[in-house]
Enzyme design. Structure first.
Site, short mmCIF file in Angstrom:
data_model
loop_
_atom_site.label_atom_id
_atom_site.label_comp_id
_atom_site.label_asym_id
_atom_site.label_seq_id
_atom_site.Cartn_x
_atom_site.Cartn_y
_atom_site.Cartn_z
N SER A 267 0.81 -1.21 0.00
CA SER A 267 0.00 0.00 0.00
C SER A 267 0.85 1.28 0.00
O SER A 267 1.61 1.50 -0.93
CB SER A 267 -0.97 -0.04 1.18
OG SER A 267 -1.83 1.06 1.15
N ASP B 98 -1.13 1.51 -3.83
CA ASP B 98 -1.91 0.46 -4.50
C ASP B 98 -3.27 0.99 -4.95
O ASP B 98 -4.14 0.20 -5.34
CB ASP B 98 -2.06 -0.78 -3.60
CG ASP B 98 -2.88 -0.51 -2.36
OD1 ASP B 98 -2.88 0.63 -1.87
OD2 ASP B 98 -3.54 -1.45 -1.87
MG MG Z 1 -3.65 1.32 0.03
#
Ligand code: MG
Length: 459
Positions: A100, A245
C-alpha cells in the site's frame, strides 16, 4: 501464536521479514485452505509497482501451484482492480502483492475472498495455523496447478466504473484534473479512466516506478505540496492523489487546498444519502462527527465499527449499507464492490461536481468543521486490557461524560465532543483522539485525558 496478518494483510521489509520463503509458505497454506473447500480452485494474482513484486508473486504462485491450485496472473494493477476482477470473473480467491502506502523497501501479501472482499480474521487465522503447522496438502506430480495469464482486468474495471456513474453528465463538463499517482499502481488506471470521462489530465508522478521517486506514497498534506501547486498553476478543477496500491484517493480543491479524508467521505455520504433518501452508512469510530451530521440531515444512519477497512466492508454488507468508508480517503461503494476504491471515488466526485455545477471548495465548505487532536502514550502490550477497563471505571464517575462506547478502545462522548482512547494493535502505545468544535478545547481535553490514561498505566 505469532500473528502474520495485520489490519491489511502481511507486510514487512523485503528479504528481511517479507521473504520468498514466507511467500512460498503462505501460498502453500492458502492453497491447502482452498482445497479443503473446493476440489480444483483458481486464484488470481496481481501486484503493485514495487521492485520486489515479481519475486514475491513467483514465490506465492509456486506455493499455490504445488497444492493443485490454478493461478491466473492478471498483472500490475491497483488492489481494487484485482478485487473487482475476482468478484466478476468468479475466481475462488485473489492475492495482491502490495504494501500500500509503505516506503519502497516494504512489500506485502493481501488476500481476497471469492466475492472480492478482503479476507476475514477467521480465514487469515486458519491460513496462519496451516502455515505454522506445515501441514500442507501437496499435490502429486500429475495434479499440480496450471498457471495462466489474463490481461482483461483493467478494461473490466473501467467498464464497471463507467456504467455506475453519470458518464454523459461528467463528459459534458470537460473537467481539468491534476492527477498525482505517486508512481504507484494507479498509473495503470487513473489517467485512462479520467480520459474516458472526458477530462483534461495534468499528470504528476504518473510513471510507474517502484522506488517512489516523486513523493512518499502516503497521501498526507506534506507529501502533496507539488500537487497543490500544480492545481493552482494550471487552474485545474481539482487535484487527486492516490496511495501506492490505489485503493485510497485524497482530493485537493480548485484553490490548491488539501481536503481531509473526513470531508471527502462526508461529501460523498451526503450526496448518496440525499439521492437514496437516507439509508445506513458505516465508518470506524475514528471518523469525524461531520460525517454523522450530514448523514443525519438526510435521515440516514451511521453504524460505527472498529478501525480497519475489512470490518467496515463486512458491517456494510451485513446491514445493506448504501455507503461507507474510512477517514483516510478509503471510500466503499457497495453497488460496485465492498472494498476501498480510488477509481470509483474519483468518478463519483466528478459526478457530484457535474450535477451540482459548483466548485469543490464550495461543496466542502458546507460540511461542518470540527477540530481533531491526536496524541499517543507509551503502554506495555500486556497492560492494555487492564488499562482499558480502568478507563471505563474512571469515566463512569465523571459528570461531563454523556456516554461510553467500547466498539474499539474506549470512546467517551462529552457535552462538547468526544475522546477516543485506543490501544494500538501493533505497537506498545495508546492513541488518544479528541474532537471538539473549538481548537483550544480539543487541545485542553487531549492534555487532560492523556494525563488520566498515563496515571492509569503507571498505577
Ligand atoms: Mg492502500
Amino acid at each position: 501464536m505469532t500473528r502474520l496478518f495485520g489490519t491489511n494483510g502481511i507486510r514487512g521489509v523485503v528479504n528481511q521479514d517479507m521473504t520468498n520463503e514466507l511467500a512460498l509458505g503462505i501460498g502453500k497454506a492458502w492453497g491447502t485452505y482452498l482445497k479443503q473447500r473446493i476440489s480444483r480452485p483458481t486464484c488470481a494474482v496481481g501486484t503493485d509497482a514495487r521492485l520486489s513484486n515479481h519475486m514475491l508473486k513467483s514465490a506465492i504462485t509456486a506455493g499455490l501451484l504445488s497444492t493443485g491450485c490454478n493461478v491466473v496472473d492478471i498483472g500490475l494493477i491497483p488492489t481494487p482492480t484485482l478485487q473487482y476482477t475476482v468478484k466478476q470473473k468468479r475466481f475462488d480467491a485473489g492475492v495482491i502483492i502490495t504494501a500500500s502506502h509503505n516506503p519502497p523497501q516494504f512489500n506485502g501479501i493481501k488476500g481476497t475472498a471469492n466475492d472480492g472482499t478482503e479476507l476475514t480474521k477467521d480465514v487469515e487465522e486458519t491460513i496462519e495455523t496451516i502455515y505454522f503447522s506445515r501441514q500442507y496438502d501437496t499435490s502429486d506430480w500429475g495434479n499440480v496447478g496450471t498457471p495462466s495469464t489474463w490481461d482483461g482486468a483493467i478494461d473490466l474495471y473501467f467498464n464497471g466504473i463507467l456504467s455506475r456513474v453519470d458518464t454523459p453528465a461528467i463528459k459534458k463538463q470537460k473537467f481539468h484534473v491534476a492527477l498525482d499517482c505517486g508512481n504507484g499502481a494507479g498509473c495503470r488506471t487513473a489517467p485512462i479512466l479520467l480520459q474516458k470521462l472526458g477530462c483534461k489530465v495534468t499528470k504528476l508522478n504518473c510513471n510507474l516506478d517502484g522506488t517512489f521517486p516523486g513523493r512518499h506514497s502516503e497521501p498526507i498534506p506534506e507529501n502533496l505540496t507539488k500537487l497543490m501547486k500544480k492545481v493552482r498553476e494550471n487552474n485545474a478543477s481539482f487535484g487527486v492523489a492516490l496511495d501506492g496500491d490505489a485503493d485510497r484517493a485524497i482530493f485537493i480543491d480548485e484553490n490548491g487546498e488539501y481536503i481531509w479524508g473526513d470531508k471527502s467521505l462526508s461529501l460523498v455520504g451526503k450526496y448518496i444519502t440525499f439521492e437514496k433518501k437516507g439509508g445506513i452508512t458505516v465508518t470506524p469510530v475514528t471518523t469525524s462527527t461531520c460525517f454523522e451530521d450530514v448523514i443525519r440531515q438526510n435521515k440516514g444512519e451511521v453504524v460505527y465499527t472498529k478501525v480497519g477497512s475489512p470490518i467496515v466492508a463486512s458491517v456494510m454488507k451485513k446491514n445493506h449499507a448504501v455507503f461507507g468508508g474510512e477517514e483516510n480517503g478509503g471510500l466503499i461503494f457497495p453497488e460496485f464492490q465492498y472494498c476501498r476504491d480510488s477509481g470509483m471515488s474519483l468518478a463519483k466526485i466528478l459526478e457530484i461536481l457535474a450535477r451540482e455545477n459548483r466548485p469543490l471548495s464550495e461543496l466542502i465548505a458546507e460540511i461542518p468543521s470540527y477540530e481533531m487532536f491526536k496524541t499517543k502514550i507509551a503502554c506495555p502490550n500486556d497492560k492494555k486490557e487492564h488499562v482499558m477497563n480502568q478507563i471505563v471505571e474512571h469515566m463512569k464517575n465523571k459528570s461531563d461524560v454523556r456516554d461510553i462506547d467500547r466498539t474499539d478502545g474506549v470512546k467517551v462522548y462529552l457535552n462538547h465532543g468526544w475522546v477516543l482512547m485506543r490501544p494500538s494493535g501493533t505497537e506498545p502505545i495508546f492513541r488518544v483522539y479528541v474532537e471538539s468544535k473549538e481548537k483550544s478545547k480539543a487541545e485542553q481535553v487531549a492534555t487532560a485525558y492523556k494525563n488520566i490514561v498515563r496515571s492509569l498505566i503507571e498505577c
